[in-house]
Design a protein around this motif. Structure first.
Motif, PDB file in Angstrom:
ATOM      1  N   PHE A   1     -24.070  16.159  17.269  1.00  0.00           N
ATOM      2  CA  PHE A   1     -24.134  16.895  15.997  1.00  0.00           C
ATOM      3  C   PHE A   1     -23.752  18.354  16.186  1.00  0.00           C
ATOM      4  CE2 PHE A   1     -26.661  19.695  13.246  1.00  0.00           C
ATOM      5  CZ  PHE A   1     -26.079  19.382  12.029  1.00  0.00           C
ATOM      6  N   SER A   2     -24.210  18.978  17.274  1.00  0.00           N
ATOM      7  CA  SER A   2     -23.932  20.390  17.516  1.00  0.00           C
ATOM      8  C   SER A   2     -22.581  20.608  18.178  1.00  0.00           C
ATOM      9  CB  SER A   2     -25.030  20.998  18.405  1.00  0.00           C
ATOM     10  OG  SER A   2     -25.066  20.335  19.660  1.00  0.00           O
ATOM     11  N   ARG A   3     -21.822  19.512  18.371  1.00  0.00           N
ATOM     12  CA  ARG A   3     -20.474  19.577  18.955  1.00  0.00           C
ATOM     13  C   ARG A   3     -20.510  20.127  20.373  1.00  0.00           C
ATOM     14  NH1 ARG A   3     -17.558  22.505  13.760  1.00  0.00           N
ATOM     15  NH2 ARG A   3     -19.110  21.810  12.273  1.00  0.00           N
ATOM     16  N   ARG A   4     -21.516  19.726  21.148  1.00  0.00           N
ATOM     17  CA  ARG A   4     -21.658  20.212  22.515  1.00  0.00           C
ATOM     18  C   ARG A   4     -21.751  19.063  23.521  1.00  0.00           C
ATOM     19  NH1 ARG A   4     -20.171  24.017  20.319  1.00  0.00           N
ATOM     20  NH2 ARG A   4     -20.934  26.164  20.407  1.00  0.00           N
ATOM     21  N   GLN A   5     -21.397  17.842  23.079  1.00  0.00           N
ATOM     22  CA  GLN A   5     -21.407  16.752  24.037  1.00  0.00           C
ATOM     23  C   GLN A   5     -20.125  16.799  24.876  1.00  0.00           C
ATOM     24  OE1 GLN A   5     -21.117  12.900  22.178  1.00  0.00           O
ATOM     25  NE2 GLN A   5     -19.883  13.689  20.511  1.00  0.00           N
TER      26      GLN A   5
ATOM     27  N   ILE B   1     -21.889  11.413  13.926  1.00  0.00           N
ATOM     28  CA  ILE B   1     -20.492  11.157  13.582  1.00  0.00           C
ATOM     29  C   ILE B   1     -19.825  12.428  13.078  1.00  0.00           C
ATOM     30  CG2 ILE B   1     -18.996   9.858  12.013  1.00  0.00           C
ATOM     31  CD1 ILE B   1     -21.114   7.619  12.098  1.00  0.00           C
ATOM     32  N   TYR B   2     -20.552  13.220  12.293  1.00  0.00           N
ATOM     33  CA  TYR B   2     -20.011  14.489  11.796  1.00  0.00           C
ATOM     34  C   TYR B   2     -19.653  15.426  12.949  1.00  0.00           C
ATOM     35  CZ  TYR B   2     -19.884  19.082   9.552  1.00  0.00           C
ATOM     36  OH  TYR B   2     -19.512  20.333   9.144  1.00  0.00           O
ATOM     37  N   GLY B   3     -20.595  15.600  13.886  1.00  0.00           N
ATOM     38  CA  GLY B   3     -20.324  16.488  15.016  1.00  0.00           C
ATOM     39  C   GLY B   3     -19.198  15.968  15.890  1.00  0.00           C
ATOM     40  N   PHE B   4     -19.172  14.649  16.129  1.00  0.00           N
ATOM     41  CA  PHE B   4     -18.117  14.057  16.950  1.00  0.00           C
ATOM     42  C   PHE B   4     -16.750  14.262  16.311  1.00  0.00           C
ATOM     43  CE2 PHE B   4     -15.650   9.977  17.071  1.00  0.00           C
ATOM     44  CZ  PHE B   4     -14.993  10.241  18.262  1.00  0.00           C
ATOM     45  N   SER B   5     -16.658  14.065  14.988  1.00  0.00           N
ATOM     46  CA  SER B   5     -15.366  14.213  14.310  1.00  0.00           C
ATOM     47  C   SER B   5     -14.869  15.649  14.392  1.00  0.00           C
ATOM     48  CB  SER B   5     -15.491  13.773  12.842  1.00  0.00           C
ATOM     49  OG  SER B   5     -16.284  14.680  12.099  1.00  0.00           O
ATOM     50  N   LYS B   6     -15.758  16.617  14.182  1.00  0.00           N
ATOM     51  CA  LYS B   6     -15.340  18.014  14.225  1.00  0.00           C
ATOM     52  C   LYS B   6     -14.953  18.430  15.637  1.00  0.00           C
ATOM     53  CE  LYS B   6     -15.917  18.680   9.881  1.00  0.00           C
ATOM     54  NZ  LYS B   6     -14.713  18.806   9.019  1.00  0.00           N
ATOM     55  N   GLN B   7     -15.710  17.977  16.643  1.00  0.00           N
ATOM     56  CA  GLN B   7     -15.391  18.335  18.019  1.00  0.00           C
ATOM     57  C   GLN B   7     -14.074  17.685  18.454  1.00  0.00           C
ATOM     58  OE1 GLN B   7     -18.576  17.550  20.747  1.00  0.00           O
ATOM     59  NE2 GLN B   7     -17.464  18.315  22.522  1.00  0.00           N
TER      60      GLN B   7
ATOM     61  N   PHE C   1     -25.200  14.363   6.097  1.00  0.00           N
ATOM     62  CA  PHE C   1     -24.879  14.720   7.472  1.00  0.00           C
ATOM     63  C   PHE C   1     -25.951  15.600   8.121  1.00  0.00           C
ATOM     64  CE2 PHE C   1     -20.439  14.175   5.758  1.00  0.00           C
ATOM     65  CZ  PHE C   1     -20.228  12.958   6.387  1.00  0.00           C
ATOM     66  N   ASP C   2     -27.030  15.884   7.397  1.00  0.00           N
ATOM     67  CA  ASP C   2     -28.106  16.690   7.968  1.00  0.00           C
ATOM     68  C   ASP C   2     -28.829  15.906   9.061  1.00  0.00           C
ATOM     69  OD1 ASP C   2     -27.505  18.628   6.188  1.00  0.00           O
ATOM     70  OD2 ASP C   2     -29.527  18.877   5.402  1.00  0.00           O
ATOM     71  N   PRO C   3     -29.115  16.544  10.200  1.00  0.00           N
ATOM     72  CA  PRO C   3     -29.874  15.828  11.235  1.00  0.00           C
ATOM     73  C   PRO C   3     -31.280  15.501  10.762  1.00  0.00           C
ATOM     74  CG  PRO C   3     -29.661  18.151  11.798  1.00  0.00           C
ATOM     75  CD  PRO C   3     -28.784  17.913  10.609  1.00  0.00           C
ATOM     76  N   PHE C   4     -31.726  14.282  11.052  1.00  0.00           N
ATOM     77  CA  PHE C   4     -33.052  13.768  10.724  1.00  0.00           C
ATOM     78  C   PHE C   4     -33.259  13.544   9.231  1.00  0.00           C
ATOM     79  CE2 PHE C   4     -33.729  15.950  14.820  1.00  0.00           C
ATOM     80  CZ  PHE C   4     -34.179  14.876  15.553  1.00  0.00           C
TER      81      PHE C   4
END
Length: 559
Positions: A250-254, A389-395, A369-372
């Motif tokens: 979600f935070s685009r840090r994976q 999914i939102y974070g993955f798509s943006k990253q 798309f809000d977490p939790f």
């Protein structure tokens, strides 16, 4: 109705927002179109609340004309509702006194912003009255001498008051903007930390409880039935690992392993797994596009995203229905990308999952798309599937969109960029089940966490490797400078001081061709592996299975 302080609304979510405003004591009126909005504003208003997506494709000339014809004292406050991640270049520059409100938002955020707008508007009306008084005094200056002197004194005091009011208003506007941003941040942080605490406490209970029970049984000499407790602890730990991976997504840090992805074969290969996730009342259909482009993404994350979307679609059809997975090519032009932050014009491969279930209202779509955030009953959903999914798509330099109608169904579309390079066929690799060390094979382990370092050393020791420990880069450099034989360096990326990537650079200067296996829980600059790893380098994410670690060590040493 006080026409001077009422709110005029325009946009699809106006009925919901009007309800919120009226519950808070504000007068609100919905304008069906932009022309009616401008006519209503001319009759008097405290603010306008406009959804930016309601202005797409609409000629803004009537609004520009109204704003340009405002008297000098007037600067109508406009609350502009925008979607998350929208770029500044997509905002109309001519709107003037704009306060941005990003979807999704809480009711108290809208009310707080409306209160700010109304206070601003009241000061404008006060300024208007002051200007009228100023005009009267100027006219009085044309009278007799005594009247002019009195008027001049009043004019001087009025000017001083006006300057002070302008300074106070400017400071108040800045303060209100900062307070709004802080309130929005705290709302997001509160929701996030609350969800994390709830889920992690459940998982930690499973881990700590199983360990405590095992300790008690071992103290009593009971060695039977430990497998069940071990399984319970491992299951809870794996759930915790999955939660952290989703938060990083979600935070685009994976850490992403972007590769060319053939979408149709990927979907086809998952059909059996997807069918097992559905019940017999749901009809799964594939609509796979012909001549589909090759996408660029992490295939494991695409598989995870597809599984999450299918499960969400299943839950939206408790009585059964039609679930369709579609792939297609699509070129996104500037009109589409203008409203999306960091989304480039170009070719994309689209993966869509559609259902004909219950659908969602706009208020739910805004928060999807809000977490939790979840509409499922407690214990039946974490609320992290769509946020991941939102974070993955943006990253991945892509996009995700939701289209839904209550009672008719929902479609979620994942846009992934088209692969621009040549596709390299993956060579089949021979897998050797024997992962024990060869004679004299030595591994340098650089890890600042003592528990992780100990566990890695124990695994390598069981496999017969010689290992050397270092707690950080400063301790590892002298070892690399020595004559000690080293077949592989295992290093954490996030070391204190010099990080693991910098250590690898030094290591390769001292020992050209040094093989490096990075282990990472989170590293700010290691999100995209293609730009982080060089030949002879690989990466695995914490927490990892020891089978994976031993297999990677064997694979890299054998070259």
């Amino acid at each position: 109705m006080n026409t001077r302080e009422r709110a005029i609304l325009l946009g699809a979510d106006s009925p919901h927002n009007r309800t919120l405003l009226e519950e808070a004591g504000y007068d609100a009126l919905i304008a069906p179109d932009l022309g009616q909005l401008c006519q209503t504003l001319a009759q008097g208003a405290g603010m306008a609340i406009i959804a930016l997506d309601g202005l797409n494709g609409i000629d803004l000339a009537p609004l520009r004309l109204y704003l340009s014809q405002q008297p000098p004292w007037s600067d109508l406050p406009i609350i502009l509702i925008i979607n998350r991640g929208i770029g500044e270049d997509a905002l109309p520059a001519e709107l003037g006194n704009v306060l941005l409100l990003e979807r999704p938002f809480q009711a108290n955020t809208l009310i707080s912003l409306a209160a700010t707008a109304i206070r601003d508007r009241r000061r404008q009306y006060e300024l208007r009255d002051r200007l009228h008084e100023l005009t009267r005094l100027e006219q009085a200056l044309a009278g007799d001498r005594s009247e002019r002197e009195r008027a001049q004194d009043q004019l001087k005091r009025l000017n001083e008051t006006l300057e002070q009011q302008i300074e106070e208003r400017t400071a108040q506007v800045r303060h209100n903007e900062e307070a709004l941003h802080q309130a929005q941040k705290m709302e997001a942080v509160g929701q996030l930390t609350g969800g994390i605490a709830h889920d992690f406490n459940n998982m930690l209970t499973g881990i700590i409880g199983s360990l405590e029970l095992m300790r008690r049984r071992l103290q009593r000499g009971r060695l039977d039935d430990l497998d069940g407790l071990i399984e319970m602890g491992v299951t809870s730990a794996n759930r915790a690992a999955s939660l952290t991976h989703r938060l990083l997504a979600f935070s685009r840090r994976q850490s992403l392993d972007a590769q060319p992805v053939e979408m149709n074969p990927l979907v086809t290969a998952m059909v059996e797994l997807l069918q097992r996730s559905l019940n017999e009342s749901i009809d799964l259909r594939l609509l796979l596009g012909d001549d589909l482009w090759v996408a660029e993404a992490d295939p494991h994350q695409v598989e995870s995203a597809l599984l999450n979307l299918v499960i969400n679609a299943r839950d939206a059809m408790p009585e059964g229905g039609l679930l369709q997975i579609e792939t297609r090519n699509q070129h996104l032009d500037e009109r589409f990308t203008r409203g999306q932050q960091n989304l480039a014009v170009g070719d994309y491969v689209v993966l869509s999952v559609s259902d004909n279930g219950c659908g969602m209202p706009q208020s739910i779509i805004d928060r999807a798309f809000d977490p939790f955030f979840t509409t499922k009953p407690i214990g039946q959903g974490t609320g992290l599937g769509l946020s991941m999914i939102y974070g993955f798509s943006k990253q991945s330099r892509g996009h995700v969109a939701i289209q839904s109608t209550e009672g008719k169904g929902t479609t979620v579309s994942l846009y992934l960029p088209r692969h621009s390079g040549e596709q390299v066929e993956a060579e089949p690799q021979a897998h050797d089940d024997t992962q024990v060390a060869g004679k004299g094979e030595t591994v340098l382990i650089v890890e600042d966490d003592s528990a992780v370092r100990l566990l890695v050393c124990e695994v390598l020791d069981e496999l017969g490797y010689t290992f050397i420990e270092a707690r950080d880069a400063n301790a590892a450099v002298p070892i690399l400078e020595s004559a000690q034989h080293i077949d592989l360096m295992i290093s954490d990326v996030g070391l204190p001081g010099m990080n693991g990537r910098q250590l690898a650079e030094i290591g390769r200067q001292l020992r050209p061709g040094l093989k490096v296996l990075f282990i990472t829980g989170y590293a700010e600059h290691a999100e995209v592996r293609a730009g982080f790893l060089e030949p002879g380098m690989q990466m695995i994410s914490k927490p990892f299975a020891f089978e994976l670690l031993s297999a990677k060590v064997r694979e890299m040493i054998e070259g």
